[in-house]
Motif scaffolding. Sequence first.
Motif, PDB file in Angstrom:
ATOM      1  N   LEU A  59       6.568  87.609  72.235  1.00  0.00           N
ATOM      2  CA  LEU A  59       6.611  89.047  71.969  1.00  0.00           C
ATOM      3  C   LEU A  59       5.418  89.702  72.642  1.00  0.00           C
ATOM      4  O   LEU A  59       4.429  89.036  72.976  1.00  0.00           O
ATOM      5  CB  LEU A  59       6.612  89.313  70.455  1.00  0.00           C
ATOM      6  CG  LEU A  59       5.409  88.867  69.639  1.00  0.00           C
ATOM      7  CD1 LEU A  59       4.318  89.924  69.604  1.00  0.00           C
ATOM      8  CD2 LEU A  59       5.851  88.541  68.213  1.00  0.00           C
ATOM      9  N   VAL A  60       5.542  91.003  72.845  1.00  0.00           N
ATOM     10  CA  VAL A  60       4.436  91.773  73.429  1.00  0.00           C
ATOM     11  C   VAL A  60       4.158  92.979  72.533  1.00  0.00           C
ATOM     12  O   VAL A  60       5.071  93.506  71.891  1.00  0.00           O
ATOM     13  CB  VAL A  60       4.748  92.243  74.875  1.00  0.00           C
ATOM     14  CG1 VAL A  60       4.935  91.054  75.802  1.00  0.00           C
ATOM     15  CG2 VAL A  60       5.981  93.154  74.938  1.00  0.00           C
ATOM     16  N   VAL A  61       2.894  93.372  72.477  1.00  0.00           N
ATOM     17  CA  VAL A  61       2.509  94.587  71.749  1.00  0.00           C
ATOM     18  C   VAL A  61       1.404  95.291  72.538  1.00  0.00           C
ATOM     19  O   VAL A  61       0.665  94.654  73.290  1.00  0.00           O
ATOM     20  CB  VAL A  61       1.996  94.318  70.299  1.00  0.00           C
ATOM     21  CG1 VAL A  61       3.096  93.809  69.392  1.00  0.00           C
ATOM     22  CG2 VAL A  61       0.829  93.369  70.272  1.00  0.00           C
ATOM     23  N   ASP A  62       1.325  96.599  72.359  1.00  0.00           N
ATOM     24  CA  ASP A  62       0.187  97.379  72.848  1.00  0.00           C
ATOM     25  C   ASP A  62       0.060  98.586  71.928  1.00  0.00           C
ATOM     26  O   ASP A  62       0.842  99.526  72.032  1.00  0.00           O
ATOM     27  CB  ASP A  62       0.398  97.813  74.309  1.00  0.00           C
ATOM     28  CG  ASP A  62      -0.848  98.478  74.880  1.00  0.00           C
ATOM     29  OD1 ASP A  62      -1.722  98.900  74.084  1.00  0.00           O
ATOM     30  OD2 ASP A  62      -0.962  98.588  76.115  1.00  0.00           O
ATOM     31  N   VAL A  63      -0.911  98.520  71.032  1.00  0.00           N
ATOM     32  CA  VAL A  63      -1.076  99.610  70.056  1.00  0.00           C
ATOM     33  C   VAL A  63      -2.189 100.569  70.487  1.00  0.00           C
ATOM     34  O   VAL A  63      -2.568 101.446  69.721  1.00  0.00           O
ATOM     35  CB  VAL A  63      -1.346  99.064  68.620  1.00  0.00           C
ATOM     36  CG1 VAL A  63      -0.155  98.264  68.122  1.00  0.00           C
ATOM     37  CG2 VAL A  63      -2.619  98.231  68.547  1.00  0.00           C
ATOM     38  N   ILE A 122      -6.366  86.151  66.050  1.00  0.00           N
ATOM     39  CA  ILE A 122      -6.823  87.530  65.827  1.00  0.00           C
ATOM     40  C   ILE A 122      -6.650  87.849  64.352  1.00  0.00           C
ATOM     41  O   ILE A 122      -5.618  87.514  63.773  1.00  0.00           O
ATOM     42  CB  ILE A 122      -5.960  88.576  66.582  1.00  0.00           C
ATOM     43  CG1 ILE A 122      -5.671  88.181  68.025  1.00  0.00           C
ATOM     44  CG2 ILE A 122      -6.581  89.956  66.510  1.00  0.00           C
ATOM     45  CD1 ILE A 122      -4.622  89.081  68.685  1.00  0.00           C
ATOM     46  N   VAL A 123      -7.643  88.495  63.757  1.00  0.00           N
ATOM     47  CA  VAL A 123      -7.456  89.057  62.419  1.00  0.00           C
ATOM     48  C   VAL A 123      -6.995  90.492  62.649  1.00  0.00           C
ATOM     49  O   VAL A 123      -7.664  91.264  63.333  1.00  0.00           O
ATOM     50  CB  VAL A 123      -8.751  89.017  61.583  1.00  0.00           C
ATOM     51  CG1 VAL A 123      -8.548  89.712  60.243  1.00  0.00           C
ATOM     52  CG2 VAL A 123      -9.181  87.564  61.353  1.00  0.00           C
ATOM     53  N   ALA A 124      -5.817  90.823  62.138  1.00  0.00           N
ATOM     54  CA  ALA A 124      -5.242  92.144  62.400  1.00  0.00           C
ATOM     55  C   ALA A 124      -5.045  92.932  61.120  1.00  0.00           C
ATOM     56  O   ALA A 124      -4.677  92.389  60.082  1.00  0.00           O
ATOM     57  CB  ALA A 124      -3.906  92.003  63.132  1.00  0.00           C
ATOM     58  N   THR A 125      -5.306  94.252  61.231  1.00  0.00           N
ATOM     59  CA  THR A 125      -5.037  95.208  60.154  1.00  0.00           C
ATOM     60  C   THR A 125      -4.367  96.410  60.818  1.00  0.00           C
ATOM     61  O   THR A 125      -4.238  96.453  62.042  1.00  0.00           O
ATOM     62  CB  THR A 125      -6.343  95.690  59.466  1.00  0.00           C
ATOM     63  OG1 THR A 125      -7.174  96.281  60.468  1.00  0.00           O
ATOM     64  CG2 THR A 125      -7.083  94.550  58.785  1.00  0.00           C
ATOM     65  N   GLY A 126      -3.971  97.389  60.013  1.00  0.00           N
ATOM     66  CA  GLY A 126      -3.450  98.645  60.549  1.00  0.00           C
ATOM     67  C   GLY A 126      -2.214  98.449  61.408  1.00  0.00           C
ATOM     68  O   GLY A 126      -1.396  97.557  61.165  1.00  0.00           O
ATOM     69  N   LEU A 127      -2.113  99.276  62.446  1.00  0.00           N
ATOM     70  CA  LEU A 127      -0.909  99.296  63.276  1.00  0.00           C
ATOM     71  C   LEU A 127      -0.645  97.953  63.961  1.00  0.00           C
ATOM     72  O   LEU A 127       0.516  97.542  64.094  1.00  0.00           O
ATOM     73  CB  LEU A 127      -1.037 100.431  64.309  1.00  0.00           C
ATOM     74  CG  LEU A 127       0.203 100.770  65.129  1.00  0.00           C
ATOM     75  CD1 LEU A 127       1.397 101.109  64.236  1.00  0.00           C
ATOM     76  CD2 LEU A 127      -0.093 101.927  66.088  1.00  0.00           C
ATOM     77  N   LEU A 128      -1.698  97.264  64.387  1.00  0.00           N
ATOM     78  CA  LEU A 128      -1.505  95.966  65.049  1.00  0.00           C
ATOM     79  C   LEU A 128      -0.851  94.969  64.091  1.00  0.00           C
ATOM     80  O   LEU A 128       0.075  94.244  64.465  1.00  0.00           O
ATOM     81  CB  LEU A 128      -2.838  95.417  65.580  1.00  0.00           C
ATOM     82  CG  LEU A 128      -2.747  94.060  66.283  1.00  0.00           C
ATOM     83  CD1 LEU A 128      -1.825  94.113  67.505  1.00  0.00           C
ATOM     84  CD2 LEU A 128      -4.144  93.561  66.697  1.00  0.00           C
TER      85      LEU A 128
END
Length: 168
Positions: A59-63, A122-128
């Motif tokens: 998958l790909v993401v770019d926030v 990665i530790v992610a919060t919010g939109l990511l």
Amino acid sequence: MAVLKILIFPDQRLRTIAKEILVIDDEIKALAGNLLETMYEGKGIGLSATQANIHKRILVVDVSDEKDSPLILINPKIEVLNEEEEVSSEGCLSVPGFFEEVSRPSEINITALNLEGEKFTIVATGLLAVAVQHEMDHLDGKIFVDFLSNLKRQRIKKKLLKISKVAV
Ligand code: QAP
Ligand code: CO
């Protein structure tokens, strides 16, 4: 690179469980590029291979606001870091025109491989955090509308089926 055709809900192929990627070869590298191009072209913040009818765990993401911070996740795994959930408005390139509130764990630990085959965390919060959970659901055949009431999901299904028929 190429813009890929995206499956639209309720296409049953979106229910396919994607397979683990065993070798990161030129085909996977090309797929990653094509997923990014397709995501940017659709003004999306995330896209899974499943949505392009390719049933591999990538998958790909770019926030980012500048749309200059692509992330490619191969064979991603997540661990929920605490009990807390957060509600946010979600959309999906496979469910065009609809945005609905979904509740998900707010802090997660993501582990995946990059295009070099190296493991990263990665530790992610919010939109990511929301985007990665949403895209990982696709790899398991799940769609954000599954979290809505039956009534809301049926309404969305009916409208999208109608649009697909007109579009032929
Ligand atoms: C998933 O979705 C996501 O209906 C990615 O007309 C969405 O990029 C995660 C899009 C929101 C977190 C929050 C949807 C573009 C893009 C549409 C997307 C549309 C045009 C959705
Ligand atoms: Co989606």
